[in-house]
Design a protein around this motif. Structure first.
Motif: not given
Length: 193
Positions: A171-193
């Motif tokens: 109903e109140d979507p998160p800011p796109v920047e927050s979605v990007v930061k979260t996805a980048v974090y997921i990639f980084n943690r998955s790849l253990a950077i």
């Protein structure tokens, strides 16, 4: 206009109308009659262009995927030549392309599932395309971890898909920047950077 030009013009009107209606009304509630009314063509003319709603959805979905793959590939190619730089560029390009038009986000991440079997192979091909980009440009996982790289990539893609479904349905979507930061974090943690 020649008959081929008229047919191509009708097809394009139907594709544009489907892009709007499949996103606004949803695939299940978009009838051929509604598509024809929006495109200002007859039902008979519809069947000269497409075999049915499923084929039209296939065309709309695949056009969105093709354009998104091109945007992500270009962003990764132009990114700084570091793993983090490529991750940030690729993830941001994907999410920004999808969210730039909420209808695109809805088609790519929600209506594709509602369309069912008619898009199963297209969806698998899309995931394979993005998997190829990630495996080619982003992965550097130590072999001793025993992690199956292909499965890891599929998991990261699934995480982004779920983030975007949340963005579409909230109903109140998160800011796109927050979605990007979260996805980048997921990639980084998955790849253990």
């Amino acid at each position: 206009m020649s008959s081929e030009e008229r047919l191509a013009e009708r097809r394009e009107r139907l594709i544009r109308s489907a892009y709007i209606l499949y996103a606004d009304l949803g695939f299940p509630d978009t009838t051929i009659e509604k598509l024809c009314a929006a495109a200002r063509i007859s039902n008979r003319a519809f069947y000269e262009c497409f075999t049915g709603r499923d084929e039209l959805m296939w065309v709309v979905y695949n056009r969105c995927v093709r354009d998104n793959l091109a945007a992500v590939s270009a962003a990764v190619e132009q990114a700084p030549n570091t793993l983090l730089g490529r991750i940030e560029a690729g993830v941001a390009a994907y999410i920004e392309f999808v969210t730039e038009d909420p209808r695109r986000a809805r088609i790519l991440h929600l209506e594709v599932r509602r369309a069912g079997d008619c898009l199963t192979s297209s969806r698998q091909e899309a995931v394979a395309g993005f998997t190829q980009i990630i495996e080619t440009n982003l992965l550097q996982v130590p072999e001793e971890t025993g992690v199956d790289l292909h499965l890891l990539v599929l998991g990261m893609i699934g995480a982004i898909q779920e983030l975007l479904i949340e963005w579409v349905l909230a109903e109140d979507p998160p800011p796109v920047e927050s979605v990007v930061k979260t996805a980048v974090y997921i990639f980084n943690r998955s790849l253990a950077i």
